[in-house]
Design a protein around this motif. Structure first.
Motif, PDB file in Angstrom:
ATOM      1  N   HIS A 179       0.779  -1.499  -0.229  1.00  0.00           N
ATOM      2  CA  HIS A 179       0.196   0.057   0.114  1.00  0.00           C
ATOM      3  C   HIS A 179       0.875   1.400   0.329  1.00  0.00           C
ATOM      4  O   HIS A 179       0.516   2.185  -0.802  1.00  0.00           O
ATOM      5  N   ARG A 182       3.135   1.671  -2.986  1.00  0.00           N
ATOM      6  CA  ARG A 182       1.690   2.364  -5.043  1.00  0.00           C
ATOM      7  C   ARG A 182       1.556   3.708  -4.160  1.00  0.00           C
ATOM      8  O   ARG A 182       1.365   4.727  -5.380  1.00  0.00           O
ATOM      9  N   ALA A 183       1.489   3.641  -3.028  1.00  0.00           N
ATOM     10  CA  ALA A 183       1.353   5.476  -2.284  1.00  0.00           C
ATOM     11  C   ALA A 183       1.820   6.797  -3.416  1.00  0.00           C
ATOM     12  O   ALA A 183       2.184   7.555  -3.894  1.00  0.00           O
ATOM     13  N   LEU A 185       5.098   5.296  -5.355  1.00  0.00           N
ATOM     14  CA  LEU A 185       4.857   5.617  -6.690  1.00  0.00           C
ATOM     15  C   LEU A 185       3.439   6.811  -7.469  1.00  0.00           C
ATOM     16  O   LEU A 185       4.004   7.777  -8.141  1.00  0.00           O
ATOM     17  N   ALA A 186       2.816   6.993  -6.811  1.00  0.00           N
ATOM     18  CA  ALA A 186       2.010   7.546  -7.066  1.00  0.00           C
ATOM     19  C   ALA A 186       2.363   8.805  -7.044  1.00  0.00           C
ATOM     20  O   ALA A 186       2.000  10.261  -7.739  1.00  0.00           O
ATOM     21  N   GLU A 187       2.604   9.483  -5.502  1.00  0.00           N
ATOM     22  CA  GLU A 187       2.826  10.823  -5.586  1.00  0.00           C
ATOM     23  C   GLU A 187       3.966  10.794  -6.691  1.00  0.00           C
ATOM     24  O   GLU A 187       3.515  12.181  -6.992  1.00  0.00           O
ATOM     25  N   LEU A 189       4.946   9.542  -9.990  1.00  0.00           N
ATOM     26  CA  LEU A 189       4.079  10.244 -10.977  1.00  0.00           C
ATOM     27  C   LEU A 189       3.568  11.535 -10.505  1.00  0.00           C
ATOM     28  O   LEU A 189       3.428  12.353 -11.963  1.00  0.00           O
ATOM     29  N   GLN A 190       2.501  11.777  -9.691  1.00  0.00           N
ATOM     30  CA  GLN A 190       2.525  13.188 -10.110  1.00  0.00           C
ATOM     31  C   GLN A 190       2.769  13.969  -9.887  1.00  0.00           C
ATOM     32  O   GLN A 190       2.324  15.253 -10.079  1.00  0.00           O
TER      33      GLN A 190
ATOM     34  N   VAL B   1      -4.156   8.714  -1.491  1.00  0.00           N
ATOM     35  CA  VAL B   1      -4.446   8.794  -3.345  1.00  0.00           C
ATOM     36  C   VAL B   1      -5.879   7.766  -2.314  1.00  0.00           C
ATOM     37  O   VAL B   1      -5.634   7.172  -1.589  1.00  0.00           O
ATOM     38  N   ARG B   5      -6.497   4.899  -7.692  1.00  0.00           N
ATOM     39  CA  ARG B   5      -5.125   5.162  -8.542  1.00  0.00           C
ATOM     40  C   ARG B   5      -4.598   4.169  -8.129  1.00  0.00           C
ATOM     41  O   ARG B   5      -3.439   3.922  -8.890  1.00  0.00           O
ATOM     42  N   HIS B   6      -4.533   2.857  -7.033  1.00  0.00           N
ATOM     43  CA  HIS B   6      -3.809   2.133  -6.820  1.00  0.00           C
ATOM     44  C   HIS B   6      -3.909   1.318  -7.529  1.00  0.00           C
ATOM     45  O   HIS B   6      -2.913   1.270  -7.922  1.00  0.00           O
ATOM     46  N   ILE B   9      -1.538   1.901 -10.847  1.00  0.00           N
ATOM     47  CA  ILE B   9      -0.234   1.943 -10.213  1.00  0.00           C
ATOM     48  C   ILE B   9      -0.266   0.555 -10.551  1.00  0.00           C
ATOM     49  O   ILE B   9       0.430   0.247 -11.198  1.00  0.00           O
ATOM     50  N   ALA B  10      -0.974  -0.311  -9.990  1.00  0.00           N
ATOM     51  CA  ALA B  10      -0.094  -1.679 -10.240  1.00  0.00           C
ATOM     52  C   ALA B  10      -0.530  -2.069 -11.550  1.00  0.00           C
ATOM     53  O   ALA B  10       0.084  -3.325 -12.155  1.00  0.00           O
ATOM     54  N   ARG B  12      -0.464  -0.554 -14.294  1.00  0.00           N
ATOM     55  CA  ARG B  12       0.482   0.574 -14.925  1.00  0.00           C
ATOM     56  C   ARG B  12       2.034  -0.660 -14.671  1.00  0.00           C
ATOM     57  O   ARG B  12       2.922  -0.856 -15.510  1.00  0.00           O
ATOM     58  N   LEU B  13       2.562  -1.161 -13.259  1.00  0.00           N
ATOM     59  CA  LEU B  13       3.102  -1.884 -13.143  1.00  0.00           C
ATOM     60  C   LEU B  13       3.259  -2.973 -13.698  1.00  0.00           C
ATOM     61  O   LEU B  13       4.458  -3.866 -14.422  1.00  0.00           O
TER      62      LEU B  13
END
Lengths: 195, 180
Positions: A179, A182-183, A185-187, A189-190, B1, B5-6, B9-10, B12-13
């Motif tokens: 978790h 992913r958070a 990575l999202a940050e 990329l943002q 997030v 969005r999770h 990301i998953a 895309r990975l």
């Protein structure tokens, strides 16, 4: 009637015609045959797992050469260890675990010797190059403990329980780390997308 | 997030971070594998016979113990009878000289014999064996160690109730009182 009689029947192949040919079999069946010394069965396992193992090692070590060595050494170690493998775990879990340990060894060796990683993470799939590089660089910037979990679950496609067994972590730890990975990575990329 | 969005990301990975192994990897691995000696699988031991084996061993032990207990009463009476007979004849032949040299039971054995009703039979074993020895060697000085005496006494204490319990199984028991 004459035409019906002349229709060729499906050709029957004798059992010995299949000798040496690997049919569609489960990993465990192939592993047992390999444990008895069947090289063709082991080669089939190599074909099945080489991409996943290479991806796992590459995303952990961030180096083509190190990933290659990890997978090669891991598969040879598996061939040697198959004789004593008791099949109380899945072959998939076992082989991933071997390669993950090899990759951890590489990371520890680098930490001891301050060895620089001067190779670019490999890009070998077909997708838009710019977005892919962004994602891969964000993945590479994660701490190893988060990166490993993200790679095992999201890239290689292991389940939570299987990733926990491969990484020797509790399932709850895997879930929380995934978790957070992913958070982050999202940050990342943002932040890159923002001007 | 958010969760969406999770998931993004998953996804895309999964699509973008996968890599393909180099072509030569498989060949290199199989080259090394063929150079290695062929493994022989160590088959796990069959464990379902193990409980049966221990059960059979325990049954054998119980059977041997029961057989030993049943033989204890008949064996002691037979031997003690023979020993006593021989001792009596020897004492009669020697004119009582040997009789006086026969060892009397020690204090421990005597105390045990007072409590155990079947003590005389084993007592006769000891006396018979010693008197047999005296028959062979007139100059023999018999000596029964205290440890032997206490061991015999313990054995008698344990054997008496067992003999009573197995008395119905004893073939020689009650032969004289049997009436057709």
């Amino acid at each position: 009637v004459q035409e019906a009689l002349t229709v060729a029947l499906p050709r029957f192949e004798a059992p010995w015609a299949y000798h040496g040919r690997v049919q569609i079999a489960s990993d465990e069946v192939l592993a047992k045959r390999a444990a008895d010394g069947d090289e063709l069965a082991f080669e089939e396992l190599v074909v099945r797992y080489q991409d996943r193992l290479y991806t796992l090692a590459l995303r952990i070590t961030l180096s083509d050469a190190d990933a290659y060595d990890c997978v090669q050494e891991g598969l040879v170690a598996a061939w040697r260890g198959l004789a004593s493998f008791r099949f109380d775990a899945r072959f998939s879990t076992w082989i991933h675990r071997i390669v993950v340990r090899k990759a951890y060894d590489v990371l520890e060796r680098r930490a001891r010797t301050a060895e620089p990683v001067d190779e670019v993470p490999a890009v070998s799939v077909d997708s838009p190059a710019d977005t892919r590089i962004d994602l891969l660089s964000a993945l590479a910037q994660l701490e190893p403990e988060f990166r490993v979990v993200a790679v095992a679950c999201d890239v290689v496609g292991l389940s939570m329980d299987e990733a926990a067994a491969v990484l020797d972590l509790p399932a709850g730890t895997v879930k929380s780390r995934l978790h957070r990975a992913r958070a982050r990575l999202a940050e990342a990329l943002q932040a890159e997308a923002a001007p | 997030v958010t969760d969406d969005r999770h998931e993004e990301i998953a996804a895309r990975l999964r699509e973008e971070a996968a890599a393909r192994a180099p072509e030569r990897l498989r060949a290199d691995v199989m080259l090394q594998v063929r150079a290695e000696p062929r493994p022989r699988r160590i088959r796990p031991r069959r464990t379902h016979w193990r409980p049966l084996g221990s059960l059979a061993a325990a049954a054998c032990l119980v059977a041997a113990a029961a057989f030993g207990v049943t033989q204890l009463g008949s064996g002691t009476s037979g031997v003690s009878g023979g020993g006593a007979t021989r001792a009596a004849s020897a004492s009669a032949g020697a004119g009582g000289a040997v009789e006086g040299r026969a060892i009397a039971p020690g204090p421990t054995l005597g105390a045990q014999s007072a409590r155990a009703p079947s003590l005389p039979s084993t007592h006769k074993i000891v006396r018979g064996a010693l008197n047999d020895r005296l028959d062979q060697d007139a100059t023999y000085e018999p000596y029964a160690p205290a440890l032997l005496q206490s061991t015999l006494a313990k054995r008698l204490t344990l054997a008496a109730p067992l003999r009573q319990a197995f008395a119905p199984l004893e073939p020689r028991q009650g032969r004289g009182t049997h009436t057709p």
